[in-house]
Design an enzyme around this catalytic site. Structure first.
Site, PDB file in Angstrom:
ATOM      1  N   ARG A 164       0.845  -1.325   0.129  1.00 55.97           N
ATOM      2  CA  ARG A 164       0.146  -0.120  -0.007  1.00 55.97           C
ATOM      3  C   ARG A 164       0.889   1.329  -0.040  1.00 55.97           C
ATOM      4  NH1 ARG A 164      -5.076  -1.759   4.061  1.00 55.97           N
ATOM      5  NH2 ARG A 164      -5.806  -3.660   2.489  1.00 55.97           N
ATOM      6  N   ASP A 195     -16.597   7.342   8.112  1.00 52.19           N
ATOM      7  CA  ASP A 195     -15.203   6.650   8.050  1.00 52.19           C
ATOM      8  C   ASP A 195     -14.173   7.744   8.259  1.00 52.19           C
ATOM      9  OD1 ASP A 195     -14.786   3.744   6.618  1.00 52.19           O
ATOM     10  OD2 ASP A 195     -13.282   4.900   6.496  1.00 52.19           O
TER      11      ASP A 195
END
Length: 283
Positions: free
Chosen positions: A44, A154
């Site tokens: 990532r 979120d």
């Protein structure tokens, strides 16, 4: 003539840099990245290195050590957070919402424009709040004597943008049980093989960024809180602190849904287990 060569970034992640990333993510989001997640973190971070046009993860981590990297921290958190979800995932929660929760709330509050509030506390790409909206619309209908809303939050700003768009690959809908798919009221299909959630469901949901370890602007109370597959990313003290705050915002008689592999960090005096990963707030 030689073909142009693609310059590959160095994706080596040293132990010191892994420790730095884990420390920053824990400090700013409360999320624990353990050593065995090194491969996940490396992959990532490599994508973030590519976006920034840097030459290596080491260069990126050197940047993170500077004072000017403060604006990069949200992007770092976006990069390392996991967003795996699905429509009507863990169906028993939505069956409970349909059969046990909403009929009671309608009986209690209809006729005086009573409030019904649901919170999807780590909504990821939106499948969870849209599933709750679909079930709720099906049960409540279009009656005007109730004030119904879903808050969907979120920490990942990129994934919130995707959620708010309400557009998903059609293959996600193709896999749904035949009795659930129509509830999402899909509107058309674009040239990218995506279908869009109906506007009437989107209008029920407010998508907001929220870091669970920072201040929460909302006051509640909520009738239902979805917090599924969230606690697995926190350590026990952080889980306990967040749980106390959930309970404070839950109506007595309200419900907390956890993920299938999760449990309370410790028994809570105001929560009782009434079903598979379903907890009821006691008075």
């Amino acid at each position: 003539m030689l073909a142009p060569q693609t310059v590959q970034s160095d994706t080596t992640l040293s132990r010191d840099d892994m420790a730095l990333v884990a420390k920053l993510v824990y400090e700013h989001a409360g999320i624990v990245i353990r050593e065995h997640k090194e491969a996940m973190a490396r992959g990532r971070l490599a994508r973030r290195v590519k976006v920034l046009g840097l030459g290596s993860i080491a260069e990126y981590c050197a940047y993170l050590r500077t004072a000017s990297a403060v604006d990069e921290i949200p992007e770092l958190i976006n990069a390392v957070t996991t967003n795996h979800t699905a429509f009507f995932r863990e169906r028993h929660h939505f069956d409970h919402l349909r059969k046990d929760v909403l009929p009671r709330l309608i009986q209690e509050r209809a006729g005086r424009r009573g409030r019904i509030r649901i919170w999807s506390a780590a909504c990821s790409s939106g499948e969870e709040p849209y599933s709750a909206a679909a079930i709720s619309r099906d049960v409540i209908g279009h009656r005007s004597d109730l004030d119904f809303k879903i808050l969907a939050t979120d920490i990942d700003t990129d994934i919130l943008d995707r959620a708010a768009s309400g557009q998903y690959p059609t293959e996600q809908f193709d896999r749904l049980p035949a009795d659930l798919r129509p509830l999402l009221k899909l509107e058309g299909q674009n040239g990218r093989g995506e279908a869009r959630i109906a506007e009437e469901l989107k209008r029920l949901i407010a998508f907001k960024r929220l870091n669970l370890i920072e201040n929460w602007p909302m006051k509640g109370p909520f009738d239902v809180i979805f917090c599924r597959n969230v606690f697995i990313y926190f350590d026990t003290p952080t889980k306990a602190a967040i749980l106390d705050r959930y309970v404070a915002l839950l109506q007595p008689g309200g419900f907390l849904y956890l993920g299938h592999s999760e449990s309370l960090p410790q028994p809570h005096p105001q929560l009782r287990l009434i079903g598979r990963t379903i907890y009821e707030r006691t008075p």
